[in-house]
Design a protein around this motif. Sequence first.
Motif, PDB file in Angstrom:
ATOM      1  N   ARG A   1       0.393  -1.568   0.105  1.00 25.18           N
ATOM      2  CA  ARG A   1       0.415  -0.136   0.057  1.00 25.18           C
ATOM      3  C   ARG A   1       0.870   1.106  -0.152  1.00 25.18           C
ATOM      4  NH1 ARG A   1      -3.774   2.322   4.918  1.00 25.18           N
ATOM      5  NH2 ARG A   1      -4.826   3.827   3.445  1.00 25.18           N
ATOM      6  N   ALA A   2       1.960   1.095   0.582  1.00 29.95           N
ATOM      7  CA  ALA A   2       2.204   2.260   0.403  1.00 29.95           C
ATOM      8  C   ALA A   2       3.394   2.629  -0.624  1.00 29.95           C
ATOM      9  CB  ALA A   2       3.605   2.507   2.354  1.00 29.95           C
ATOM     10  N   ALA A   3       4.004   1.158  -1.410  1.00 25.56           N
ATOM     11  CA  ALA A   3       4.806   1.504  -2.087  1.00 25.56           C
ATOM     12  C   ALA A   3       3.889   1.984  -3.784  1.00 25.56           C
ATOM     13  CB  ALA A   3       5.327   0.255  -2.883  1.00 25.56           C
ATOM     14  N   GLN A   4       2.239   0.719  -3.523  1.00 25.00           N
ATOM     15  CA  GLN A   4       1.274   1.865  -4.123  1.00 25.00           C
ATOM     16  C   GLN A   4       1.255   3.777  -3.885  1.00 25.00           C
ATOM     17  OE1 GLN A   4      -1.760  -0.192  -3.266  1.00 25.00           O
ATOM     18  NE2 GLN A   4      -0.999  -2.295  -5.390  1.00 25.00           N
ATOM     19  N   LEU A   5       1.305   4.160  -3.316  1.00 24.63           N
ATOM     20  CA  LEU A   5       1.362   5.671  -2.746  1.00 24.63           C
ATOM     21  C   LEU A   5       2.059   6.061  -2.962  1.00 24.63           C
ATOM     22  CD1 LEU A   5      -1.175   5.122   0.787  1.00 24.63           C
ATOM     23  CD2 LEU A   5      -1.724   5.672  -1.528  1.00 24.63           C
ATOM     24  N   TYR A   6       3.465   5.946  -2.578  1.00 22.39           N
ATOM     25  CA  TYR A   6       4.239   6.226  -3.064  1.00 22.39           C
ATOM     26  C   TYR A   6       4.963   6.230  -5.234  1.00 22.39           C
ATOM     27  CZ  TYR A   6       9.280   8.017  -2.218  1.00 22.39           C
ATOM     28  OH  TYR A   6      10.581   8.620  -2.069  1.00 22.39           O
ATOM     29  N   TYR A   7       5.236   4.985  -5.044  1.00 23.90           N
ATOM     30  CA  TYR A   7       6.027   5.181  -6.713  1.00 23.90           C
ATOM     31  C   TYR A   7       4.392   5.329  -7.766  1.00 23.90           C
ATOM     32  CZ  TYR A   7      10.447   3.396  -4.111  1.00 23.90           C
ATOM     33  OH  TYR A   7      10.956   3.294  -3.860  1.00 23.90           O
ATOM     34  N   LEU A   8       2.992   5.282  -7.236  1.00 22.55           N
ATOM     35  CA  LEU A   8       2.515   5.144  -8.382  1.00 22.55           C
ATOM     36  C   LEU A   8       1.476   6.661  -8.491  1.00 22.55           C
ATOM     37  CD1 LEU A   8       0.976   1.601  -8.400  1.00 22.55           C
ATOM     38  CD2 LEU A   8       2.697   2.849  -9.980  1.00 22.55           C
ATOM     39  N   GLN A   9       1.549   7.300  -7.290  1.00 19.77           N
ATOM     40  CA  GLN A   9       0.493   7.764  -6.758  1.00 19.77           C
ATOM     41  C   GLN A   9       0.837   9.069  -5.983  1.00 19.77           C
ATOM     42  OE1 GLN A   9      -3.144   7.081  -4.777  1.00 19.77           O
ATOM     43  NE2 GLN A   9      -3.142   5.221  -5.694  1.00 19.77           N
ATOM     44  N   ASN A  10       2.660   8.765  -6.746  1.00 23.81           N
ATOM     45  CA  ASN A  10       3.648  10.440  -6.086  1.00 23.81           C
ATOM     46  C   ASN A  10       3.296  10.996  -5.178  1.00 23.81           C
ATOM     47  OD1 ASN A  10       5.531   9.852  -8.379  1.00 23.81           O
ATOM     48  ND2 ASN A  10       3.752  10.521  -9.907  1.00 23.81           N
TER      49      ASN A  10
ATOM     50  N   ARG B   1       6.533   8.979   9.704  1.00 24.52           N
ATOM     51  CA  ARG B   1       7.232   8.713   8.060  1.00 24.52           C
ATOM     52  C   ARG B   1       8.553   8.103   8.012  1.00 24.52           C
ATOM     53  NH1 ARG B   1      11.904  11.648   5.846  1.00 24.52           N
ATOM     54  NH2 ARG B   1      11.590  12.256   3.740  1.00 24.52           N
ATOM     55  N   SER B   2       8.983   7.927   9.384  1.00 22.69           N
ATOM     56  CA  SER B   2      10.025   6.553   9.618  1.00 22.69           C
ATOM     57  C   SER B   2       9.565   4.957   8.808  1.00 22.69           C
ATOM     58  CB  SER B   2      10.890   6.628  10.552  1.00 22.69           C
ATOM     59  OG  SER B   2      10.394   6.237  11.933  1.00 22.69           O
ATOM     60  N   SER B   3       8.687   4.855   9.662  1.00 21.25           N
ATOM     61  CA  SER B   3       7.920   3.819   9.445  1.00 21.25           C
ATOM     62  C   SER B   3       7.143   3.687   7.661  1.00 21.25           C
ATOM     63  CB  SER B   3       7.169   3.329   9.925  1.00 21.25           C
ATOM     64  OG  SER B   3       7.128   3.509  11.649  1.00 21.25           O
ATOM     65  N   ILE B   4       7.393   4.337   7.739  1.00 19.14           N
ATOM     66  CA  ILE B   4       6.810   4.300   5.501  1.00 19.14           C
ATOM     67  C   ILE B   4       7.974   4.145   4.516  1.00 19.14           C
ATOM     68  CG2 ILE B   4       6.031   5.889   3.805  1.00 19.14           C
ATOM     69  CD1 ILE B   4       3.619   4.904   5.637  1.00 19.14           C
ATOM     70  N   SER B   5       9.435   5.091   5.300  1.00 23.26           N
ATOM     71  CA  SER B   5      10.770   4.443   4.911  1.00 23.26           C
ATOM     72  C   SER B   5      10.916   3.723   5.201  1.00 23.26           C
ATOM     73  CB  SER B   5      11.578   5.512   5.559  1.00 23.26           C
ATOM     74  OG  SER B   5      12.494   5.688   4.994  1.00 23.26           O
ATOM     75  N   ARG B   6      10.856   2.336   6.159  1.00 24.71           N
ATOM     76  CA  ARG B   6      11.070   1.248   6.115  1.00 24.71           C
ATOM     77  C   ARG B   6       9.979  -0.002   6.132  1.00 24.71           C
ATOM     78  NH1 ARG B   6      11.765   3.214  11.729  1.00 24.71           N
ATOM     79  NH2 ARG B   6       9.828   2.324  12.314  1.00 24.71           N
TER      80      ARG B   6
ATOM     81  N   THR C   1       4.246  12.160  -0.894  1.00 27.79           N
ATOM     82  CA  THR C   1       4.742  12.074   0.103  1.00 27.79           C
ATOM     83  C   THR C   1       5.452  11.178   1.197  1.00 27.79           C
ATOM     84  OG1 THR C   1       3.864  14.000   1.592  1.00 27.79           O
ATOM     85  CG2 THR C   1       5.011  14.544  -0.892  1.00 27.79           C
ATOM     86  N   MET C   2       6.201  10.912   1.363  1.00 29.84           N
ATOM     87  CA  MET C   2       6.250  10.009   3.055  1.00 29.84           C
ATOM     88  C   MET C   2       5.264  10.204   3.782  1.00 29.84           C
ATOM     89  SD  MET C   2       9.613   8.462   3.209  1.00 29.84           S
ATOM     90  CE  MET C   2      11.044   8.737   1.915  1.00 29.84           C
ATOM     91  N   GLU C   3       5.784  12.095   3.879  1.00 27.70           N
ATOM     92  CA  GLU C   3       4.590  12.795   4.427  1.00 27.70           C
ATOM     93  C   GLU C   3       3.145  12.241   4.790  1.00 27.70           C
ATOM     94  OE1 GLU C   3       3.930  14.831   8.644  1.00 27.70           O
ATOM     95  OE2 GLU C   3       6.128  14.234   7.607  1.00 27.70           O
ATOM     96  N   ALA C   4       2.124  12.503   3.567  1.00 23.22           N
ATOM     97  CA  ALA C   4       1.009  12.283   2.871  1.00 23.22           C
ATOM     98  C   ALA C   4       0.882  10.829   3.591  1.00 23.22           C
ATOM     99  CB  ALA C   4       1.074  13.087   1.521  1.00 23.22           C
ATOM    100  N   ILE C   5       1.811  10.186   3.289  1.00 22.74           N
ATOM    101  CA  ILE C   5       1.296   8.742   3.597  1.00 22.74           C
ATOM    102  C   ILE C   5       1.382   8.647   4.507  1.00 22.74           C
ATOM    103  CG2 ILE C   5       2.230   6.260   2.657  1.00 22.74           C
ATOM    104  CD1 ILE C   5       3.404   7.160   0.259  1.00 22.74           C
ATOM    105  N   SER C   6       2.024   8.751   5.840  1.00 24.37           N
ATOM    106  CA  SER C   6       2.366   8.330   6.401  1.00 24.37           C
ATOM    107  C   SER C   6       0.882   8.815   8.042  1.00 24.37           C
ATOM    108  CB  SER C   6       3.764   9.310   7.704  1.00 24.37           C
ATOM    109  OG  SER C   6       3.233  10.159   7.591  1.00 24.37           O
ATOM    110  N   GLN C   7       0.693  10.298   6.800  1.00 23.05           N
ATOM    111  CA  GLN C   7      -0.796  10.320   7.262  1.00 23.05           C
ATOM    112  C   GLN C   7      -1.882   9.493   6.784  1.00 23.05           C
ATOM    113  OE1 GLN C   7      -1.167  14.868   7.154  1.00 23.05           O
ATOM    114  NE2 GLN C   7       0.843  15.442   7.887  1.00 23.05           N
ATOM    115  N   GLU C   8      -1.442   9.286   6.314  1.00 21.74           N
ATOM    116  CA  GLU C   8      -2.882   7.982   5.285  1.00 21.74           C
ATOM    117  C   GLU C   8      -2.955   7.061   6.739  1.00 21.74           C
ATOM    118  OE1 GLU C   8      -4.549   6.535   1.764  1.00 21.74           O
ATOM    119  OE2 GLU C   8      -3.818   7.999   1.502  1.00 21.74           O
TER     120      GLU C   8
END
Length: 92
Positions: A15-24, A38-43, A26-33
């Motif tokens: 899910r994180a990868a799809q949001l980051y790579y396909l929907q562009n 943010r470090s968890s998203i990075s991991r 940010t890690m911050e936006a993904i972490s909120q969603e």
Amino acid sequence: MADPANATKAREALRAAQLYYLQNHTMEAISQEMRVSRSSISRLLSYARDTGLVEIRVHSPQEARSRLEQQLSERFGITAHVAPAPARASET
């Protein structure tokens, strides 16, 4: 039987990868969603790459020229140097 913790982690990483790579996003936006740090998203993104959920490929124009030079050299027995062509002007 598959480990439920690993299945959950893989699902979250996907899910994180799809949001980051396909929907562009940010890690911050993904972490909120996803309601994690943010470090968890990075991991999770690292996990996605490490486990093959995500593959990153870089296509170098220089590499394509090198392959063409090699093919020309092999076919015709010559030393070939392929120069990049300027971008074509768009016709209006």
